[in-house]
Write an enzyme that holds these catalytic residues in place. Sequence first.
Site, PDB file in Angstrom:
ATOM      1  N   ASN A 147      -5.559  47.736  59.927  1.00 45.50           N
ATOM      2  CA  ASN A 147      -6.590  47.857  60.962  1.00 45.50           C
ATOM      3  C   ASN A 147      -6.143  47.286  62.312  1.00 45.50           C
ATOM      4  OD1 ASN A 147      -6.709  45.153  60.333  1.00 45.50           O
ATOM      5  ND2 ASN A 147      -8.730  45.223  59.391  1.00 45.50           N
ATOM      6  N   ARG A 285      -9.762  35.359  65.750  1.00 41.56           N
ATOM      7  CA  ARG A 285     -10.563  34.495  64.886  1.00 41.56           C
ATOM      8  C   ARG A 285     -11.417  33.574  65.744  1.00 41.56           C
ATOM      9  NH1 ARG A 285      -9.943  37.750  61.711  1.00 41.56           N
ATOM     10  NH2 ARG A 285      -8.996  37.642  59.651  1.00 41.56           N
ATOM     11  N   GLN A 314     -18.421  32.611  59.176  1.00 41.01           N
ATOM     12  CA  GLN A 314     -19.007  33.943  59.057  1.00 41.01           C
ATOM     13  C   GLN A 314     -19.683  34.080  57.703  1.00 41.01           C
ATOM     14  OE1 GLN A 314     -16.038  36.411  62.048  1.00 41.01           O
ATOM     15  NE2 GLN A 314     -16.110  36.981  59.939  1.00 41.01           N
ATOM     16  N   HIS A 333     -18.473  40.859  63.043  1.00 46.29           N
ATOM     17  CA  HIS A 333     -17.035  41.130  62.818  1.00 46.29           C
ATOM     18  C   HIS A 333     -16.851  42.570  62.311  1.00 46.29           C
ATOM     19  CE1 HIS A 333     -13.064  39.262  61.125  1.00 46.29           C
ATOM     20  NE2 HIS A 333     -12.863  40.434  61.699  1.00 46.29           N
TER      21      HIS A 333
HETATM   22  P1  NDP Z   1       0.806  40.180  63.520  1.00 43.80           P
HETATM   23  O1  NDP Z   1       1.302  39.303  62.429  1.00 43.80           O
HETATM   24  O2  NDP Z   1       1.495  41.455  63.800  1.00 43.80           O
HETATM   25  O3  NDP Z   1       0.777  39.389  64.883  1.00 43.80           O
HETATM   26  C1  NDP Z   1       0.477  38.066  64.993  1.00 43.80           C
HETATM   27  C2  NDP Z   1       1.314  37.511  66.117  1.00 43.80           C
HETATM   28  O4  NDP Z   1       0.846  36.201  66.394  1.00 43.80           O
HETATM   29  C3  NDP Z   1       2.789  37.402  65.771  1.00 43.80           C
HETATM   30  O5  NDP Z   1       3.519  38.066  66.785  1.00 43.80           O
HETATM   31  C4  NDP Z   1       3.021  35.911  65.803  1.00 43.80           C
HETATM   32  O6  NDP Z   1       4.226  35.559  66.369  1.00 43.80           O
HETATM   33  C5  NDP Z   1       1.970  35.449  66.775  1.00 43.80           C
HETATM   34  N1  NDP Z   1       1.711  34.027  66.701  1.00 43.80           N
HETATM   35  C6  NDP Z   1       1.521  33.270  65.604  1.00 43.80           C
HETATM   36  N2  NDP Z   1       1.315  31.990  65.961  1.00 43.80           N
HETATM   37  C7  NDP Z   1       1.409  31.950  67.317  1.00 43.80           C
HETATM   38  C8  NDP Z   1       1.309  30.902  68.256  1.00 43.80           C
HETATM   39  N3  NDP Z   1       1.110  29.646  67.869  1.00 43.80           N
HETATM   40  N4  NDP Z   1       1.447  31.239  69.566  1.00 43.80           N
HETATM   41  C9  NDP Z   1       1.683  32.513  69.963  1.00 43.80           C
HETATM   42  N5  NDP Z   1       1.791  33.532  69.088  1.00 43.80           N
HETATM   43  C10 NDP Z   1       1.659  33.245  67.779  1.00 43.80           C
HETATM   44  O7  NDP Z   1      -0.741  40.430  63.196  1.00 43.80           O
HETATM   45  P2  NDP Z   1      -1.769  41.458  63.844  1.00 43.80           P
HETATM   46  O8  NDP Z   1      -1.433  41.671  65.271  1.00 43.80           O
HETATM   47  O9  NDP Z   1      -1.932  42.635  62.970  1.00 43.80           O
HETATM   48  O10 NDP Z   1      -3.107  40.586  63.709  1.00 43.80           O
HETATM   49  C11 NDP Z   1      -3.242  39.371  64.431  1.00 43.80           C
HETATM   50  C12 NDP Z   1      -4.517  38.659  64.013  1.00 43.80           C
HETATM   51  O11 NDP Z   1      -5.634  39.417  64.403  1.00 43.80           O
HETATM   52  C13 NDP Z   1      -4.687  38.473  62.494  1.00 43.80           C
HETATM   53  O12 NDP Z   1      -3.978  37.352  62.017  1.00 43.80           O
HETATM   54  C14 NDP Z   1      -6.166  38.308  62.374  1.00 43.80           C
HETATM   55  O13 NDP Z   1      -6.525  36.949  62.549  1.00 43.80           O
HETATM   56  C15 NDP Z   1      -6.712  39.127  63.529  1.00 43.80           C
HETATM   57  N6  NDP Z   1      -7.322  40.374  63.062  1.00 43.80           N
HETATM   58  C16 NDP Z   1      -8.646  40.606  63.321  1.00 43.80           C
HETATM   59  C17 NDP Z   1      -9.270  41.723  62.845  1.00 43.80           C
HETATM   60  C18 NDP Z   1     -10.705  42.029  63.165  1.00 43.80           C
HETATM   61  O14 NDP Z   1     -11.320  42.853  62.481  1.00 43.80           O
HETATM   62  N7  NDP Z   1     -11.295  41.426  64.167  1.00 43.80           N
HETATM   63  C19 NDP Z   1      -8.561  42.704  62.017  1.00 43.80           C
HETATM   64  C20 NDP Z   1      -7.129  42.441  61.931  1.00 43.80           C
HETATM   65  C21 NDP Z   1      -6.572  41.292  62.390  1.00 43.80           C
HETATM   66  P3  NDP Z   1       5.610  35.546  65.616  1.00 43.80           P
HETATM   67  O15 NDP Z   1       5.493  36.484  64.464  1.00 43.80           O
HETATM   68  O16 NDP Z   1       6.480  36.025  66.731  1.00 43.80           O
HETATM   69  O17 NDP Z   1       5.829  34.150  65.205  1.00 43.80           O
END
Ligand code: NDP
Length: 401
Positions: A147, A285, A314, A333
């Site tokens: 998603n 989140r 939630q 959400h």
């Molecule tokens: P990804 O794993 O592709 O992306 C997450 C990114 O966050 C990675 O690039 C990671 O960096 C980065 N990251 C982690 N910690 C840090 C930090 N301290 N500072 C900066 N960047 C950081 O996941 P998605 O993009 O698919 O999803 C991201 C988040 O969105 C999910 O974890 C979830 O919480 C939320 N989400 C919400 C949904 C909704 O329905 N509202 C649905 C889907 C997701 P790196 O890997 O480079 O370390």
Amino acid sequence: MAKVVCVLYDDPIDGMPKSYARDDLPRIDHYPGGQTLPTPKGIDFAPGALLGSVSGELGLRKYLESNGHTLVVTSSKDGPDSVLERELHDADVVISQPFWPAYLTAERIAKAPKLKLALTAGIGSDHVDLQAAMEKGVTVAEVTYCNSISVAEHVVMMILGLVRNYLPSHDWVRKGGWNIADCVARSYDVEGMHVGTVAAGRIGLAVLRRLKPFDMHLHYTDRHRLPAEVEAELNLTWHPTREELYGACDVVTLNCPLHPETEHMVNAETLKLFKRGAYLVNTARGKLCDRDAIVQALENGQLAGYAGDVWFPQPAPQDHPWRSMPHQGMTPHISGTSLSAQTRYAAGTREILECFLEGRPIRDEYLIVDGGKLAGVGAHSYSAGNATGGSEEAARFRKAG
Ligand code: NDP
């Protein structure tokens, strides 16, 4: 034979849909970057059906029961009298969706001695105490990418909605008014604005790609830098810290997972670094932000608007201040659970279950915790620890309702 406990959100108040607004879903073969969509051996649902609520059962019952397993589906998840608490003692698998999270705290994991798999039907496994899962040898897996694009679309919608003052203007129509001046007194164009994402993972990068045609200036910060060709293609400005990004942007969007490094990263102190009148969109989140600091920033004008679909806990209690704060475009959400997304994550849940129950490896890109440590995508995107503290407050939703 396994016992699977599946926690889903309630059905629509008028019952399950008898028909749907559309007859089919577009066919998508691969996600951006090439990852394949879920590949279960089969599915027992119609793509586009409501699968995420209790009666939808993620389309799992036939598959599980015909293989001799037990499936318990419930929306009762909070407090000591919940069905989830009652069923935990002999559960092998708990399936949960971030939209209606079954908080798997250390206490609950301790009550589930047989638990081997915590499966997130969606993305974001912060509702599981990952530290406790590591210590107890529980595998945590999620349906990576299912998603991400759904959420990216929602982020773009919310940015446009806030900056252009869409929802208050729509309210004037519903009230029978024609109050142009009231509508436009807070309405701007996004063209030329600076927009930045904290994290340029699947969602963050997709948001940037979608905003490029609006002629916005694009910024990001992330722990790992994007390839130079992507930075050049999108003309991205990279910031080594999120604090630097805040000050450079008119619009900030949060797209990182919740883990100890990111919990409450937007707070009374860091909000001072934002430009006055910045917009903040958070579909990642709720706990990335300090609840009361957001309210205060909207009230004193430091933020011009806040939108998102994620809260903590939630469901949010009826008196959660984000329901009534000014200049906001909150929804429950929902961004990652469009009917399109449900088809993908139900299929992905089935794929992960098939692997688990047949003793085959789960795709690395679905793993968050495995073998007592962060694994797969979890090792890249999360840090060890626990972010479920305070989740017991979710039980207040029903008491007040
Ligand atoms: P990804 O794993 O592709 O992306 C997450 C990114 O966050 C990675 O690039 C990671 O960096 C980065 N990251 C982690 N910690 C840090 C930090 N301290 N500072 C900066 N960047 C950081 O996941 P998605 O993009 O698919 O999803 C991201 C988040 O969105 C999910 O974890 C979830 O919480 C939320 N989400 C919400 C949904 C909704 O329905 N509202 C649905 C889907 C997701 P790196 O890997 O480079 O370390």
